[in-house]
Design an enzyme around this catalytic site. Structure first.
Site, short mmCIF file in Angstrom:
data_model
loop_
_atom_site.label_atom_id
_atom_site.label_comp_id
_atom_site.label_asym_id
_atom_site.label_seq_id
_atom_site.Cartn_x
_atom_site.Cartn_y
_atom_site.Cartn_z
N CYS A 26 0.82 -1.12 0.00
CA CYS A 26 0.01 -0.07 0.08
C CYS A 26 0.81 1.30 0.17
O CYS A 26 2.05 0.93 -0.27
CB CYS A 26 -1.11 -0.12 0.94
SG CYS A 26 -0.16 0.19 2.77
N ARG A 32 -3.28 -0.70 5.56
CA ARG A 32 -3.85 -2.05 4.41
C ARG A 32 -2.81 -3.04 4.32
O ARG A 32 -3.28 -4.26 4.51
CB ARG A 32 -4.16 -1.14 3.21
CG ARG A 32 -5.35 -0.28 3.24
CD ARG A 32 -5.67 0.39 1.75
NE ARG A 32 -4.41 1.28 1.62
CZ ARG A 32 -4.44 2.19 0.48
NH1 ARG A 32 -5.38 1.84 -0.53
NH2 ARG A 32 -3.41 2.90 0.15
N ASP A 144 -8.17 3.61 1.61
CA ASP A 144 -7.26 3.82 2.55
C ASP A 144 -8.05 4.45 3.68
O ASP A 144 -8.59 5.33 3.59
CB ASP A 144 -6.24 4.91 2.05
CG ASP A 144 -4.97 5.15 2.84
OD1 ASP A 144 -5.12 4.93 4.07
OD2 ASP A 144 -3.98 5.79 2.57
#
Length: 172
Positions: A26, A32, A144
């Site tokens: 990420c 994440r 996100d």
């Protein structure tokens, strides 16, 4: 999932003498991707197949290098039984030779990783995490949650559990 991805996953699943190496990516490697790493590790440990895998995560932004995952992500993940202990690190060019699959969380990650790949073969290792989502039809990215509230972290964990279960099923 494309036929070429299905073929690649089948080839990896059929390897018996070599571990399957998976990298989740990420932006900052604090929400994440460490959550995906922790979830996938938990799934393969529960299934008794953890010895067949090498699993890691990284970020395209190195500003959080060495940090644990965001405390909010750790809290939400812990409530689901995941202990996130990974320390953030940036993506390295060597990751393309060290890993068989590189799973990106969103289109920006996907594009940047493919552009960073040293060869066309390495570009093919980059896959969208959402390609494995079965219970989130039409999902094109894992959002996100950094600037979101509690609900954002829960949605991300739901999506990652879905994708990681499916990925494990594909490789078992």
């Amino acid at each position: 999932m494309t036929p070429s991805l299905q073929t690649r996953l089948q080839q990896l699943a059929n390897r018996k003498d070599e571990k399957i190496r998976i990298l989740f990516v990420c932006l900052g490697n604090i929400c994440r991707s460490p959550a995906a790493e922790g979830i996938f590790r938990s799934i393969i440990e529960e299934r008794g197949i953890a010895d067949r895998f090498i699993v890691d995560s990284a970020g395209l932004y190195g500003g959080h290098a060495g940090e644990l995952p965001d405390p909010r992500m750790r809290t939400h993940a812990f409530r689901r039984g995941y202990n996130l202990t990974h320390h953030s690190r940036p993506v390295r060019s060597s990751d393309f030779s060290d890993f068989d699959l590189i799973l990106s969380m969103d289109d920006s990650n996907y594009s940047r990783l493919r552009a960073f790949a040293p060869s066309p073969e390495d570009e093919e290792k980059v896959i969208r995490t959402t390609d494995f989502c079965r219970h989130h039809p039409g999902a094109t990215h894992v959002p996100d949650p950094y600037y979101e509230g509690a609900e954002g972290f829960e949605i991300v964990l739901d999506m990652l559990e879905d994708a990681c279960q499916s990925l494990a099923d594909s490789l078992e």
